[in-house]
Design a protein around this motif. Structure first.
Motif, PDB file in Angstrom:
ATOM      1  N   GLU A 281      48.169   8.871 -12.132  1.00 11.04           N
ATOM      2  CA  GLU A 281      49.266   9.310 -11.498  1.00 11.04           C
ATOM      3  C   GLU A 281      48.998   9.597  -9.964  1.00 11.04           C
ATOM      4  N   ASN A 282      47.770  10.283  -9.764  1.00  7.69           N
ATOM      5  CA  ASN A 282      47.239  10.673  -8.378  1.00  7.69           C
ATOM      6  C   ASN A 282      46.092   9.722  -8.058  1.00  7.69           C
ATOM      7  N   LYS A 283      46.555   8.830  -7.227  1.00  6.83           N
ATOM      8  CA  LYS A 283      45.631   7.973  -6.867  1.00  6.83           C
ATOM      9  C   LYS A 283      44.402   8.573  -5.676  1.00  6.83           C
ATOM     10  N   ASN A 284      44.816   9.290  -5.325  1.00 10.93           N
ATOM     11  CA  ASN A 284      43.670  10.048  -4.344  1.00 10.93           C
ATOM     12  C   ASN A 284      42.431  10.838  -4.782  1.00 10.93           C
ATOM     13  N   TRP A 285      42.733  11.272  -5.972  1.00 11.42           N
ATOM     14  CA  TRP A 285      41.991  12.275  -6.780  1.00 11.42           C
ATOM     15  C   TRP A 285      41.854  11.795  -8.117  1.00 11.42           C
ATOM     16  N   HIS A 286      40.711  12.151  -8.721  1.00 10.16           N
ATOM     17  CA  HIS A 286      40.463  11.887 -10.063  1.00 10.16           C
ATOM     18  C   HIS A 286      39.930  13.092 -10.686  1.00 10.16           C
ATOM     19  N   HIS A 287      40.537  13.314 -11.853  1.00 12.96           N
ATOM     20  CA  HIS A 287      40.298  14.434 -12.664  1.00 12.96           C
ATOM     21  C   HIS A 287      39.225  14.100 -13.748  1.00 12.96           C
ATOM     22  N   VAL A 288      38.339  15.235 -14.007  1.00 12.66           N
ATOM     23  CA  VAL A 288      37.158  15.271 -15.058  1.00 12.66           C
ATOM     24  C   VAL A 288      37.163  16.393 -15.888  1.00 12.66           C
ATOM     25  N   SER A 289      37.190  16.378 -17.281  1.00  9.56           N
ATOM     26  CA  SER A 289      37.220  17.709 -17.939  1.00  9.56           C
ATOM     27  C   SER A 289      36.577  17.493 -19.167  1.00  9.56           C
ATOM     28  N   HIS A 290      36.054  18.402 -19.653  1.00  5.03           N
ATOM     29  CA  HIS A 290      35.495  18.539 -21.189  1.00  5.03           C
ATOM     30  C   HIS A 290      35.205  19.977 -21.606  1.00  5.03           C
ATOM     31  N   VAL A 291      35.268  19.996 -22.828  1.00  6.77           N
ATOM     32  CA  VAL A 291      35.403  21.289 -23.692  1.00  6.77           C
ATOM     33  C   VAL A 291      34.142  21.379 -24.657  1.00  6.77           C
ATOM     34  N   PHE A 292      33.281  22.281 -24.379  1.00  8.91           N
ATOM     35  CA  PHE A 292      32.075  22.470 -25.145  1.00  8.91           C
ATOM     36  C   PHE A 292      32.378  23.582 -26.356  1.00  8.91           C
ATOM     37  N   GLN A 293      32.170  22.998 -27.673  1.00  8.56           N
ATOM     38  CA  GLN A 293      32.576  23.749 -28.845  1.00  8.56           C
ATOM     39  C   GLN A 293      31.277  23.969 -29.905  1.00  8.56           C
ATOM     40  N   ARG A 294      31.424  24.947 -30.622  1.00 10.76           N
ATOM     41  CA  ARG A 294      30.426  24.953 -31.815  1.00 10.76           C
ATOM     42  C   ARG A 294      29.122  24.566 -31.175  1.00 10.76           C
ATOM     43  N   TYR A 295      28.392  25.040 -30.408  1.00 10.94           N
ATOM     44  CA  TYR A 295      27.157  24.687 -29.815  1.00 10.94           C
ATOM     45  C   TYR A 295      26.219  25.375 -30.216  1.00 10.94           C
ATOM     46  N   GLY A 296      26.220  26.366 -31.187  1.00 13.25           N
ATOM     47  CA  GLY A 296      25.168  26.968 -31.823  1.00 13.25           C
ATOM     48  C   GLY A 296      24.697  28.261 -31.131  1.00 13.25           C
ATOM     49  N   ALA A 297      23.866  29.133 -31.851  1.00 10.87           N
ATOM     50  CA  ALA A 297      23.410  30.148 -31.306  1.00 10.87           C
ATOM     51  C   ALA A 297      22.377  30.202 -30.249  1.00 10.87           C
ATOM     52  N   GLY A 298      22.441  31.125 -29.217  1.00  7.60           N
ATOM     53  CA  GLY A 298      21.328  31.000 -28.300  1.00  7.60           C
ATOM     54  C   GLY A 298      21.716  30.631 -26.705  1.00  7.60           C
ATOM     55  N   LEU A 299      23.069  30.449 -27.001  1.00  4.73           N
ATOM     56  CA  LEU A 299      23.563  29.928 -25.385  1.00  4.73           C
ATOM     57  C   LEU A 299      23.361  31.118 -24.501  1.00  4.73           C
ATOM     58  N   ARG A 300      22.902  31.093 -23.255  1.00  4.55           N
ATOM     59  CA  ARG A 300      22.833  32.236 -22.223  1.00  4.55           C
ATOM     60  C   ARG A 300      23.119  31.681 -20.942  1.00  4.55           C
ATOM     61  N   TYR A 301      22.939  30.174 -20.466  1.00  6.32           N
ATOM     62  CA  TYR A 301      23.036  29.801 -19.021  1.00  6.32           C
ATOM     63  C   TYR A 301      23.998  28.531 -19.113  1.00  6.32           C
ATOM     64  N   VAL A 302      24.772  28.219 -18.190  1.00  5.33           N
ATOM     65  CA  VAL A 302      25.456  26.766 -18.043  1.00  5.33           C
ATOM     66  C   VAL A 302      24.895  26.331 -16.467  1.00  5.33           C
ATOM     67  N   HIS A 303      24.446  25.236 -16.543  1.00  2.00           N
ATOM     68  CA  HIS A 303      23.976  24.293 -15.481  1.00  2.00           C
ATOM     69  C   HIS A 303      25.102  23.562 -15.087  1.00  2.00           C
ATOM     70  N   PHE A 304      25.728  23.559 -13.735  1.00  2.29           N
ATOM     71  CA  PHE A 304      26.510  22.508 -13.463  1.00  2.29           C
ATOM     72  C   PHE A 304      26.379  22.042 -12.173  1.00  2.29           C
ATOM     73  N   LEU A 305      26.423  20.677 -12.285  1.00  3.70           N
ATOM     74  CA  LEU A 305      25.834  19.715 -11.151  1.00  3.70           C
ATOM     75  C   LEU A 305      26.758  18.434 -11.008  1.00  3.70           C
ATOM     76  N   HIS A 306      27.030  18.423  -9.855  1.00  2.00           N
ATOM     77  CA  HIS A 306      27.892  17.225  -9.375  1.00  2.00           C
ATOM     78  C   HIS A 306      27.305  16.742  -8.105  1.00  2.00           C
ATOM     79  N   LYS A 307      27.682  15.310  -8.142  1.00  2.15           N
ATOM     80  CA  LYS A 307      26.964  14.415  -6.956  1.00  2.15           C
ATOM     81  C   LYS A 307      27.899  13.597  -6.530  1.00  2.15           C
ATOM     82  N   ALA A 308      28.074  13.721  -4.969  1.00  2.00           N
ATOM     83  CA  ALA A 308      29.119  12.884  -4.245  1.00  2.00           C
ATOM     84  C   ALA A 308      28.866  12.017  -3.391  1.00  2.00           C
ATOM     85  N   LYS A 309      29.120  10.782  -3.364  1.00  2.00           N
ATOM     86  CA  LYS A 309      28.405   9.583  -2.523  1.00  2.00           C
ATOM     87  C   LYS A 309      28.762   9.928  -0.988  1.00  2.00           C
TER      88      LYS A 309
END
Length: 223
Positions: free
Chosen positions: A171-199
């Motif tokens: 619907e929006n030709k100017n912008w594009h949406h990206v999403s994801h849900v993390f579930q049931r990842y197991g014990a031990g999670l302490r950090y999230v590393h977020f990285l995006h690259k734009a041309k």
């Protein structure tokens, strides 16, 4: 007696852990239902409108931090392979590169506690918007990893690489949406590393870029 849906709504509204999980050590931090990224929209662009035109002369553009607006982000420039080759002198334009921005989220520092992360494992939702800049066939990448206490053990990951025509049917030709849900990842999670690259591309007249906005990482109580 309250229905199951009403109980779920109350649980979400209270933003408290479910029965069987201890109370937060510091309830004031309120880790649920908020953006865990710092400075999620550094350039102030609005997805309801086309990104404003931006062509800056080389002398006016600091690609690592334009106008000092990327506070909270680690920013770097990644030249494309063609630019690294000796056959492509620096004077040859146009010259393409990636602007890479990343953050590490310390979940314990943000108010999550080990029992909650290990036993209950709340959902984590990642969202991002990038400009349909048409500078190349692929103008954006997103790479998110769930990491253990050593910041090296990968417990979950999501990767998105934009491709030409991805906007078709949106619907929006100017912008594009990206999403994801993390579930049931197991014990031990302490950090999230977020990285995006734009041309971005350097032209004789200046720089053209792909803008990114409204980046977010948030946690939700499971249904």
């Amino acid at each position: 007696m309250a229905s199951e849906e009403q109980q779920l709504q109350r649980k979400r509204a209270s933003k408290q852990p479910p029965p069987g999980v201890s109370v937060a050590p510091d309830p004031a931090l309120k880790p649920f239902e908020r953006n865990l990224l710092r400075n999620p929209n550094p350039e102030g662009v609005n997805i309801s409108e086309p990104a404003p035109p931006l062509t800056l002369p080389r002398a006016a553009w600091n690609p690592l931090d334009p106008k000092g607006i990327f506070k909270g982000w680690q920013v770097s420039i990644e030249p494309l392979e063609a630019d690294k080759a000796e056959v492509a002198p620096k004077s040859v334009l146009p010259r393409y590169s990636w602007c890479v921005k990343q953050q590490h989220i310390d979940l314990v520092a943000e108010g999550f506690w080990e029992e909650l992360l290990d036993s209950y494992q709340p959902n984590f939702t990642v969202m991002d918007w990038y400009e349909n800049s048409k500078l190349a066939d692929s103008v954006y990448e997103l790479h998110v990893r769930l990491l253990g206490a050593d910041r090296a053990t990968v417990m979950g990951e999501f990767h998105h690489v934009a491709h030409e025509g991805e906007q078709d049917g949106q619907e929006n030709k100017n912008w594009h949406h990206v999403s994801h849900v993390f579930q049931r990842y197991g014990a031990g999670l302490r950090y999230v590393h977020f990285l995006h690259k734009a041309k971005e591309v350097e032209m004789p007249a200046g720089f053209l870029r792909t803008r990114v906005t409204d980046s977010s990482v948030s946690a939700q109580l499971r249904d």
